[in-house]
Scaffold this active site. Structure first.
Site, PDB file in Angstrom:
ATOM      1  N   GLU A 147       0.844  -1.203   0.000  1.00 42.82           N
ATOM      2  CA  GLU A 147       0.000   0.000   0.000  1.00 42.82           C
ATOM      3  C   GLU A 147       0.869   1.238   0.000  1.00 42.82           C
ATOM      4  O   GLU A 147       1.736   1.408   0.852  1.00 42.82           O
ATOM      5  CB  GLU A 147      -0.926  -0.010   1.218  1.00 42.82           C
ATOM      6  CG  GLU A 147      -1.788   1.235   1.353  1.00 42.82           C
ATOM      7  CD  GLU A 147      -2.661   1.532   0.128  1.00 42.82           C
ATOM      8  OE1 GLU A 147      -3.443   0.663  -0.267  1.00 42.82           O
ATOM      9  OE2 GLU A 147      -2.522   2.635  -0.451  1.00 42.82           O
ATOM     10  N   GLY A 148       0.631   2.114  -0.944  1.00 41.41           N
ATOM     11  CA  GLY A 148       1.418   3.336  -1.058  1.00 41.41           C
ATOM     12  C   GLY A 148       0.844   4.489  -0.270  1.00 41.41           C
ATOM     13  O   GLY A 148       1.493   5.491  -0.014  1.00 41.41           O
ATOM     14  N   VAL A 188      -4.015   2.287   4.520  1.00 42.17           N
ATOM     15  CA  VAL A 188      -4.807   1.079   4.408  1.00 42.17           C
ATOM     16  C   VAL A 188      -6.289   1.468   4.375  1.00 42.17           C
ATOM     17  O   VAL A 188      -6.730   2.376   5.069  1.00 42.17           O
ATOM     18  CB  VAL A 188      -4.509   0.144   5.601  1.00 42.17           C
ATOM     19  CG1 VAL A 188      -5.504  -1.015   5.648  1.00 42.17           C
ATOM     20  CG2 VAL A 188      -3.089  -0.383   5.485  1.00 42.17           C
ATOM     21  N   GLY A 207      -7.993   2.244   1.485  1.00 38.15           N
ATOM     22  CA  GLY A 207      -8.320   2.749   0.154  1.00 38.15           C
ATOM     23  C   GLY A 207      -9.419   3.790   0.158  1.00 38.15           C
ATOM     24  O   GLY A 207      -9.693   4.440   1.160  1.00 38.15           O
ATOM     25  N   THR A 208     -10.046   3.914  -0.993  1.00 39.06           N
ATOM     26  CA  THR A 208     -11.088   4.922  -1.159  1.00 39.06           C
ATOM     27  C   THR A 208     -12.248   4.697  -0.204  1.00 39.06           C
ATOM     28  O   THR A 208     -12.703   5.608   0.479  1.00 39.06           O
ATOM     29  CB  THR A 208     -11.611   4.886  -2.609  1.00 39.06           C
ATOM     30  OG1 THR A 208     -10.536   5.184  -3.480  1.00 39.06           O
ATOM     31  CG2 THR A 208     -12.726   5.885  -2.798  1.00 39.06           C
ATOM     32  N   CYS A 209     -12.708   3.464  -0.161  1.00 38.06           N
ATOM     33  CA  CYS A 209     -13.914   3.166   0.611  1.00 38.06           C
ATOM     34  C   CYS A 209     -13.797   3.651   2.046  1.00 38.06           C
ATOM     35  O   CYS A 209     -14.628   4.399   2.536  1.00 38.06           O
ATOM     36  CB  CYS A 209     -14.171   1.669   0.584  1.00 38.06           C
ATOM     37  SG  CYS A 209     -15.407   1.139   1.763  1.00 38.06           S
ATOM     38  N   GLY A 260     -25.506  10.958 -10.162  1.00 36.05           N
ATOM     39  CA  GLY A 260     -25.463   9.529  -9.837  1.00 36.05           C
ATOM     40  C   GLY A 260     -25.412   9.351  -8.338  1.00 36.05           C
ATOM     41  O   GLY A 260     -25.849  10.210  -7.577  1.00 36.05           O
ATOM     42  N   ALA A 290     -17.156  -1.321  -3.756  1.00 34.94           N
ATOM     43  CA  ALA A 290     -16.175  -1.918  -2.850  1.00 34.94           C
ATOM     44  C   ALA A 290     -16.446  -3.400  -2.649  1.00 34.94           C
ATOM     45  O   ALA A 290     -15.532  -4.228  -2.707  1.00 34.94           O
ATOM     46  CB  ALA A 290     -16.206  -1.190  -1.510  1.00 34.94           C
ATOM     47  N   HIS A 296     -42.921 -11.048  11.543  1.00 30.59           N
ATOM     48  CA  HIS A 296     -43.919  -9.977  11.455  1.00 30.59           C
ATOM     49  C   HIS A 296     -43.892  -9.178  12.750  1.00 30.59           C
ATOM     50  O   HIS A 296     -43.826  -9.758  13.810  1.00 30.59           O
ATOM     51  CB  HIS A 296     -45.306 -10.565  11.240  1.00 30.59           C
ATOM     52  CG  HIS A 296     -46.381  -9.517  11.245  1.00 30.59           C
ATOM     53  ND1 HIS A 296     -46.603  -8.690  10.176  1.00 30.59           N
ATOM     54  CD2 HIS A 296     -47.253  -9.147  12.211  1.00 30.59           C
ATOM     55  CE1 HIS A 296     -47.589  -7.863  10.474  1.00 30.59           C
ATOM     56  NE2 HIS A 296     -47.993  -8.110  11.702  1.00 30.59           N
TER      57      HIS A 296
END
Lengths: 571, 468
Positions: free
Chosen positions: A112-113, A116, A118-120, A263, A411, A539
């Site tokens: 990982e640059g 940790v 990422g985007t998500c 979107g 993701a 229910h």
């Protein structure tokens, strides 16, 4: 401990017709959506007990195994490997793959640059859910009519911007450390630096200013994800013209914000901003708002999520030039007609959010070293996520998952693809059915979907010569929804009346994102309507909306129940 | 065209059977009314439906419709459904407004084939609604709303003239007021309240029209006059109070409501006051001389004030957003005039440039119009500086409240013979009047006002420039 993001934002492909669909696979679903769907963590470490910052460190193992690069062995695969599997990119896709790889007994490293998650975790699903949680509560507290109907009295609700921003940031940190810990606890090596493929089964990584390390692995998974896509002509300054990356920090709540693209990202942010008091102008290149959703759901959503709120919109226009606010001038947005290209209008607003989709992050991966050419940045793959080179041949031992391949920018889709790849490299052939992957938009109320939209189903039906039927149920008839005074909503089932196959399910209503899984699981397992309609629902619960939906479908008697068939549905 | 004409009617039963399943088939039925104007009917969306409520019109009058496009959302006894257009054309007239109820089969809108026929269709909508006895009996409400063009039938708020000089709503990028810059919610509100945004004065950032401007304008029944104290819709006169009955509580008229709101709003502006005593002997002499030519004292005072303002542009400025000076390009003197049940501020535009005779004629015309309640919005809401004169009552001094949206107001007292000591040690008699300026200290400072008053005093004391 089962934690983490149930899902998340976003990414529309609307404006600028940014089509991320991989040409290799004819999925006819709008694809560049991004959602989180993390696997459960294997161990119950909390971020606190395992005193570790969210920064990742190079494990000692990574260093000890390093070998120096030498020109002569670049072209030939090494005989023995440092790892069984190396994953480039520690986002949700990489994380899902790593956990599954360990479970399968593979020696696994993840490069990982950045941070940790990422985007998500850091700039997407996770922090946006924190903001949406706040907006949902604000909306409820501000709805006098709603409160009164429940017999509640609330005096003027307010919020503290920094407090809201901190909540989002804290959530991201917590999830990030959970993610890091879960991988460390399982023995996944986290290697810090930018990963580059230097040859077959060989990857180099390193931070800027430090010597590169080279590691070898039997198999390599590319999971480098994506970044916000900013069309040309738009100048992002991070203050008044922003992308989702900046917006999630909630550094300001402008009086009037234009959102380019209607979107998932745009829609979710419109929900956040309007709840916090902003007025919103949507700019959409296509002729209608919310392209990509089932048209009927889109229309209903527009009536509930757009029309009654402080939102207006321009459709069928491109924003050709957006200039940030400066010298006392507002943000200016130049619009041209999407078809005629004639200048149409100029808007002056306090801020602009660019939500025009996401572009793959694949630069610097060293793809040229394995003769792979990206297509608009996406790494071409087959249905098993195997990377295809410039000549159309499969590149052995290299896979690409998640946003970087553009098949389905969610993701949880990335994670599912990663698991599918691990299954393959451990000897079990596996093809992921993308039509069974649900998607959700966390507006209030939520929108969720799985499978085909009605027009897509009808197109397919015409081509393949089968009949399509549609069943609908309303939340208005659901006891639990009415108890919550949230009767607005619709569930829609698209199916084949001849054999009871579920082609698509679309839900707009309270907790739609949680309700969709009954349908997505049914599609994934090949369960037919005539079978699932006998399943029992507690229910009173919202899940009865789906119960009623399945029961209202009319499957021809010839197809009636023949036991629990589980023919997998073709991809 | 041929295929459009032939399929104009569908039995409602077949359409309702299909709709829950298909969802995409046309649900509306249209009858050919005339050659090219069609009615859109309230469809039967379920077998038990007898009437439907219009949830929302997805199109506005004048919008182009293509075949199959959703026009209106109808709430039946079962669910809400979109009703699609069966034909191409223009939505000419909406006969049942949002929230209205119409029986199944009754016309809810008219569709014109070409833009030219919209007017014809509108006329039709009014005549047809009154000739539909069923609808009249069952849905009186619908009829009332079926004629959206009749002013004030369903809309108590009346939009005023479109030809407003938008000096105060000028947005930096709005091309000198040609373009209206309004926030999304302001636009939405204006549409709901049937208010022409061109008549609304923006007070938002950089002069943008925001929701509260629209609300204020709507509540006033007209535009919020920047002259503040007054807002009267020329076409909707405030009712005259028939004498005061003691011991009663009488609600504000719309004008009084607007005054009240403006007064409260003025509390958010940090004002201060500077007074000055001006000798008027020369002015009085001039007035006597040219009175026969129709010149009025009000015009003289306005002219003098305008000439002084020309030398002190900052006193003619205002603060719209709390962050900037708005230097007005014209000097428009608003003069407060009491009228029945309130007051209004007719505006003498470009008072510094117009000669005194023209100005006087203009003033007479404005006063006549004001009494007849025929002032157009631009004639009472474009002032940049306000004059209020109570001298005729013998008031020697008072102070005025600054109307929101302007920088300063001057209260003028009566000119009275006064015993004054002159610099050479003598005592003499001079006509003197006291003026008192209230100004917004965010943009206008003490020294600015002092200098302005000094200039004004010079002009009044040596009034030859007033006549050119």
């Amino acid at each position: 401990m089962h934690s983490i993001c149930s899902q998340a934002t976003t990414l529309p492909r609307s404006n600028f017709a940014f089509d991320s669909r991989s040409p290799a696979v004819p999925i006819s679903k709008p694809v560049n959506l991004r959602f989180c769907g993390l696997r459960k963590e294997a161990f119950g470490f909390s971020g606190l007990t395992h005193s570790c910052s969210s920064r990742v460190r190079c494990s000692s193992r990574g260093h000890s195994k390093k070998i120096s690069a030498s020109a002569e062995n670049n072209g030939t695969p090494p005989k023995s490997f440092d790892y069984d599997l190396i994953i480039i990119g520690a986002g949700v896709g990489g994380h899902g793959a790593a956990l599954h790889a360990v479970e399968k007994g593979l020696r696994t490293a993840i490069i990982e640059g950045d941070v940790v998650g990422g985007t998500c975790v850091n700039r997407g699903c996770v922090p946006s859910k924190a903001l949406l949680a706040v907006s949902g509560k604000m909306r409820e507290l501000q709805s006098e009519h709603h409160m009164k109907a429940l017999g509640l009295q609330v005096s003027a609700a307010g919020y503290d911007r920094q407090g809201v921003a901190d909540h989002a940031n804290n959530l991201a940190s917590k999830i990030r450390s959970n993610l890091t810990n879960s991988m460390k606890a399982l023995g996944v090596d986290i290697l810090t630096g930018v990963g580059t493929i230097v040859g077959p089964q060989k990857v180099k990584y390193g931070k800027v200013g430090f010597p590169d390390n080279i590691v070898t692995a039997k198999d390599i998974i590319i999971a480098t994800g994506s970044v916000p896509f900013v069309p040309k002509g738009i100048e992002v300054d991070g203050k008044t013209v922003i992308t989702s990356d900046h917006a999630l920090k909630l550094e300001s709540v402008p009086d009037w914000i234009a959102i380019v693209g209607s979107g998932y990202i745009g829609l979710e942010f419109s929900d956040v901003y309007t709840a916090l008091g902003s007025e919103v102008t949507f700019i959409e290149a296509l002729d209608q708002l919310m392209p990509g959703f089932d048209p009927e759901i889109g229309k209903l959503a527009q009536r509930v999520l757009i029309n009654p709120r402080k939102i207006d919109y321009h459709t069928g226009v491109f924003a050709t030039k957006i200039t940030p606010a400066k010298d006392g001038k507002p943000v200016t947005i130049e619009l041209i007609d999407a078809k005629t290209k004639e200048p149409k209008d100029t808007l002056e607003v306090d801020a602009a959010l660019i939500a025009t989709g996401r572009a793959p992050f694949t630069n610097g991966l060293g793809l040229e070293n394995i003769n792979v050419v990206t297509q608009r940045g996406f790494v071409p793959v087959d249905e098993r996520m195997r990377v295809i080179d410039a000549n159309g041949n499969l590149v052995p031992h290299v896979y690409c998952i998640g946003d970087a391949n553009g098949k389905m920018m969610l993701a949880h889709a990335a994670s599912a693809q990663g698991i599918s790849v691990v299954e393959q490299v451990t000897g079990r052939d596996h093809v992921l059915n993308h039509l069974s992957i649900p998607a959700a938009c966390f507006t209030h109320p939520e929108i969720s979907m799985v499978g085909l939209t009605e027009p897509q189903a009808r197109e397919k039906a015409e081509k393949e010569g089968f009949e399509v039927s549609v069943a609908k149920t309303s939340f208005k008839a659901n006891t639990k929804a009415l108890a919550e005074n949230e009767g607005e909503g619709l569930a829609k089932l698209i199916y084949r009346p001849d054999n009871g196959e579920i082609l698509g399910v679309h839900i707009f209503g309270l907790h739609a994102a949680d309700l969709i899984h009954e349908a997505s699981n049914a599609i994934a397992l090949g369960t037919r309507i005539q079978e699932i309609k006998f399943a029992v629902h507690a229910h009173p619960t919202l899940s009865e909306v789906l119960d009623e939906l399945f029961k209202s479908a009319k499957v021809k008697s010839a197809a009636s129940s023949h036991g629990l068939v589980s023919e997998p549905v073709a991809v | 065209m041929a295929n459009v004409l032939q399929t104009s009617f569908l039995p409602s039963i077949s359409s309702l059977r299909r709709t829950p399943i298909s969802g995409s088939k046309g649900k509306s039925q249209s009858l050919q009314v005339k050659a090219k104007i069609r009615e859109i009917f309230m469809p039967a969306l379920s077998s038990t439906m007898t009437e439907g409520k219009i949830v929302s019109w997805m199109k506005s009058e004048g919008d182009k419709l293509s075949k199959g496009e959703s026009v209106v959302v109808v709430e039946s006894d079962k669910a809400d459904m979109d009703v699609e257009s069966f034909h191409e054309g223009f939505l000419a007239a909406i006969m049942v407004e949002e929230g209205g109820v119409a029986p199944v089969g009754s016309a809810i809108a008219l569709l014109a084939e070409t833009e030219d026929e919209i007017a014809e269709a509108k006329a039709k909508s009014q005549s047809s609604s009154s000739t539909s006895p069923k609808a009249v009996e069952e849905q009186p409400k619908q009829i009332e709303e079926a004629a959206p063009d009749v002013p004030a039938a369903a809309a108590p708020t009346v939009s005023a003239s479109k030809t407003v000089a938008l000096w105060s709503a000028v947005h930096p990028a709005s091309e000198g007021g040609k373009r209206i810059v309004a926030s999304p919610y302001a636009k939405k509100l204006a549409k709901e309240l049937k208010l022409d945004l061109g008549t609304v004065v923006g007070t938002g950032p950089m002069g943008r029209i925001v929701a509260k401007d629209v609300e204020a304008a709507a509540a006033a029944g007209t535009t919020a006059a920047p002259a503040g104290t007054v807002a009267v819709s020329p076409s909707k006169p405030a009712p005259v109070a028939p004498g005061i009955e003691l011991g009663t509580v009488v609600p504000f008229t719309t004008m009084q409501g607007a005054v009240s709101r403006n007064m409260v709003e003025s509390l958010s502006v940090p004002t201060f006051r500077v007074g000055y005593t001006i000798t008027t002997n020369e002015l009085d002499a001039l007035y006597k001389k040219i009175k026969s030519k129709g010149v009025t004292m009000t015009a003289l005072l306005a002219k003098a004030t305008a000439l002084a303002l020309a030398q002190h542009p900052v006193v003619n400025s205002c603060c719209r957003d709390g962050n900037s000076f708005t230097y007005n390009s014209s000097i428009n003197i608003a003069v407060a005039v009491a009228i029945d049940g309130g007051l209004i501020t007719p505006v003498l535009q470009d008072a510094d440039k117009v000669d005194i005779y023209t100005l006087s004629r203009k003033w007479k015309e404005l006063v006549d119009k004001a009494r007849a309640k025929q002032l157009q919005p631009h004639e009472y809401n474009t002032g940049t500086f306000t004059l209020s004169n109570l001298g005729m009552f013998g008031v020697d001094r008072f102070d005025a409240i600054l109307p929101p949206g302007t920088g300063a107001i001057m209260a003028v007292g009566a000119s009275q013979p006064t015993v004054v000591a002159s610099k050479d040690g003598r005592i003499g008699m001079k006509n003197q009047m006291q003026v008192n300026v209230t100004a917004d200290h965010r943009v206008i400072y003490g020294a600015d006002l002092a200098a302005f008053l000094q200039t004004l005093a010079k002009i009044v004391e040596d009034p030859k420039d007033l006549t050119f």
